[in-house]
Write an enzyme that holds these catalytic residues in place. Structure first.
Site, PDB file in Angstrom:
ATOM      1  N   HIS A 149       0.476  -1.148   0.229  1.00  0.00           N
ATOM      2  CA  HIS A 149      -0.212  -0.419   0.098  1.00  0.00           C
ATOM      3  C   HIS A 149       1.240   1.338  -0.304  1.00  0.00           C
ATOM      4  O   HIS A 149       1.968   1.261  -0.135  1.00  0.00           O
ATOM      5  CB  HIS A 149      -1.151  -0.386   0.848  1.00  0.00           C
TER       6      HIS A 149
ATOM      7  N   CYS B 203       6.052   7.045   4.161  1.00  0.00           N
ATOM      8  CA  CYS B 203       4.655   5.965   3.986  1.00  0.00           C
ATOM      9  C   CYS B 203       4.221   6.256   2.693  1.00  0.00           C
ATOM     10  O   CYS B 203       3.374   5.330   2.205  1.00  0.00           O
ATOM     11  CB  CYS B 203       3.920   5.919   5.178  1.00  0.00           C
TER      12      CYS B 203
ATOM     13  N   HIS C  32       5.207   0.629  -0.309  1.00  0.00           N
ATOM     14  CA  HIS C  32       6.017  -0.305   0.828  1.00  0.00           C
ATOM     15  C   HIS C  32       4.310  -1.210   0.955  1.00  0.00           C
ATOM     16  O   HIS C  32       3.660  -1.528   0.461  1.00  0.00           O
ATOM     17  CB  HIS C  32       6.721   0.462   1.721  1.00  0.00           C
TER      18      HIS C  32
ATOM     19  N   HIS D 154       3.598  -4.682   4.088  1.00  0.00           N
ATOM     20  CA  HIS D 154       3.887  -5.847   5.492  1.00  0.00           C
ATOM     21  C   HIS D 154       3.305  -6.716   5.432  1.00  0.00           C
ATOM     22  O   HIS D 154       2.288  -6.933   4.860  1.00  0.00           O
ATOM     23  CB  HIS D 154       2.557  -4.454   5.793  1.00  0.00           C
TER      24      HIS D 154
ATOM     25  N   ASP E 115      -5.081 -10.097   0.504  1.00  0.00           N
ATOM     26  CA  ASP E 115      -3.656 -11.754  -0.117  1.00  0.00           C
ATOM     27  C   ASP E 115      -2.880 -11.124  -0.585  1.00  0.00           C
ATOM     28  O   ASP E 115      -3.656 -11.519  -1.265  1.00  0.00           O
ATOM     29  CB  ASP E 115      -3.425 -12.838   0.746  1.00  0.00           C
ATOM     30  N   HIS E 116      -1.769 -10.755  -1.008  1.00  0.00           N
ATOM     31  CA  HIS E 116      -0.944 -10.033  -2.005  1.00  0.00           C
ATOM     32  C   HIS E 116      -1.178  -9.420  -2.995  1.00  0.00           C
ATOM     33  O   HIS E 116      -1.543  -9.835  -3.842  1.00  0.00           O
ATOM     34  CB  HIS E 116      -0.314 -11.644  -2.665  1.00  0.00           C
TER      35      HIS E 116
ATOM     36  N   GLU F  63      -0.251  -3.955  11.721  1.00  0.00           N
ATOM     37  CA  GLU F  63       0.900  -3.788  10.724  1.00  0.00           C
ATOM     38  C   GLU F  63       2.097  -3.581  11.123  1.00  0.00           C
ATOM     39  O   GLU F  63       2.758  -4.362   9.718  1.00  0.00           O
ATOM     40  CB  GLU F  63       0.210  -2.313  10.827  1.00  0.00           C
TER      41      GLU F  63
END
Lengths: 144, 144, 144, 144, 144, 144
Positions: C18, C37, C43, C45, C83-84, C129
């Site tokens: 994100h 950010c 980037h 997480h 996810d991914h 996070e």
């Protein structure tokens, strides 16, 4: 094949019951040796398993081995046979083996090693029984 | 007594075997409901238990309660009865109780609550069965 | 239905990209507010998600809710969509929402709440996070 | 301001020495009460501190509060005063306070609360002394 | 220099986006090989990095190496280049390298090794991508 | 004795105060070298200690060594001397030793090694001072 050698680790886990009990001994001898781990009605653990392989990353993929494939091998050869099982009663390949964490680790090595692709080597089985106790096994050729 | 109200938590743990099995049901009904948790030969877990009490720190000691004493109560009332035991077979106070993590948490509350000193209240039982599953119980007066 | 009220938690996780970026602002304003950010190239997480429900254990099963079923709801409604994925670009239900961990937690609540059985209530979404930053959301009726 | 209320947590840590010792008591009375924690030459811990605030996310940023700013407040008001310090000797705002984990948590609340922006409320101080012992403080208006 | 040889480890971390994608392959070939890791819009991880050096503690300081200095080297050579970055797009020293966790670990070794003082050796790069997947690299002379 | 060689690890912990301070140096020299770790009034840590031994599991017990006995050795030789102590002042076997984590690890090896049974070898002392810093020691014959 040339290139840097890396060690890659994949985690799995299984929850199982066992007891530490030598059938050649009396109940009293077992309790004297194994203490509460000899409870005839079993106890159990959440086992964490870390499998480490060794190899050279592919130029095409950056992978030593596709971990999705390693995951499937660990599931098929180990986890589906041990998860939610009784390690003394339910597992054909543990028959006649006292299911100490040491002995389980050796058997896991023997189960996984034949299924790995030719370009990687099995390096280590790390099996964690509790936060206090764990074992590592590097295969049958480890010198004492 | 005046002063700030704090919540103090002490950790304990126990390793135990159990199965999820309703004796009023057939084997097939149990497997349909509980899946691999119904394995007749048991499975097991490393249970982590967090006991939280509530109170006002003593001016003399800075303690809501001496945690050495809370540790002894948890050992005597809970851990020595559950650690390395079969929760279906070995525990008188779990007799006729299906040992789901929910039901175990309620029984742990009932075991501990009468033994706490008058100046503290039992606040929460947090029982962790696996990294994926846990329950919290705040006592019999919790509104739905 | 009578009986003790318990809170049961199931863990899930997803790995996602994100950026924190307000499209109504200039690049400079975004960097001044969000710092690194706001990196335009994203980037990411490893997000850990803990979903807590509330209810009374069934007399037949000892369960507040079958966690195998809760797992499927979380997979279908949340994990397979996040996810991914890129949380700014790939997720229809996050369109026009700035994907801060706060806003993601609220959307997860809204996704899960309609799918729970009538005898349980959604109690908390806990979204982690990093080891340093996390949020908890208890639903739209939480008083300030 | 309208919108969902969320709880946001930021982690910090400090490593410090202390002893549990009531100066109004004799050495023997201190040892009888505090045991090895009364060692006159001190002992120490890695303290983990989780600070939770409560508020409504900004429409512009998705943040309840910019955690970079909360981090600075925690550093300035708490960590730089406690990290690598002796909690009995080195900290002006702990003077005449027995440095139990309960009392430290209350003082941390009092240090942080005046520095938060008007649109958020301090919700909880969670201070972990060891994996076995921790406290939570929700402020001076918590009912017993 | 004489004395015992010790291995000292310092932890760092970075949060980054990446995708596993071979630009010589079609989109379909990439998806067949890398699955959801090939998502064209990226995904991301919290990477934990453990750097281990080897040496003999100084008689004056008890240190193999001042870890404050090792921390600065890791920050300057690795973390500031990778944290909150896109590993495919933003990092000059990863240009033309497929950013698998294996390849990243090798590059981190190459970045750090020239900056260590003469009296220590770089021993290991341990890079953890998720709780399930990690790699270890012991340098270019590791035998297969 | 024949059979597979395994590495078995037992965890212990102790909470202690120390300072990093070379008595041959001035206060200013100590601060220049050790920074806040030189605070004259001490600081402290929760130390986690992992002791790894190496051996061949017994055919009778499945154990490399009875970990209940290893636990007692670690308690008697290490933990009771270091837990809730000042490592600079209270420990005869650390007298005249600068208590860096490196030096403590070496001393722990020397304390434990003579007490192990003849059929096992001490393999590793792993001592963790904080989540960021740890050391490993494999004994006096480790090559640089």
């Amino acid at each position: 094949m040339n290139g840097p050698v890396l060690f890659v680790t994949r985690k799995a886990h299984f929850n199982a019951a066992h007891k530490l009990f030598n059938p050649l001994w009396s109940k009293e001898e077992n309790e004297a040796c194994f203490g509460k781990c000899a409870n005839e009605h079993w106890h159990g653990h959440n086992f964490d398993l870390y499998v480490t392989i060794k190899g050279i990353p592919s130029v095409d993929t950056g992978f030593v081995m596709d971990l999705k494939k390693l995951k499937v091998i660990i599931e098929n050869e180990v986890v589906e046979h041990l998860d939610h099982k009784n390690l003394n009663l339910d597992v054909p390949f543990l028959k006649d083996i006292l299911p100490s964490v040491e002995n389980i680790a050796v058997v896991i090595w023997e189960r996984l090693e034949p299924h790995l692709p030719a370009n990687v080597k099995l390096h280590k089985i790390h099996l964690i029984e509790t936060v206090n106790n764990s074992v590592e096994y590097y295969g049958p050729n480890t010198p004492f």
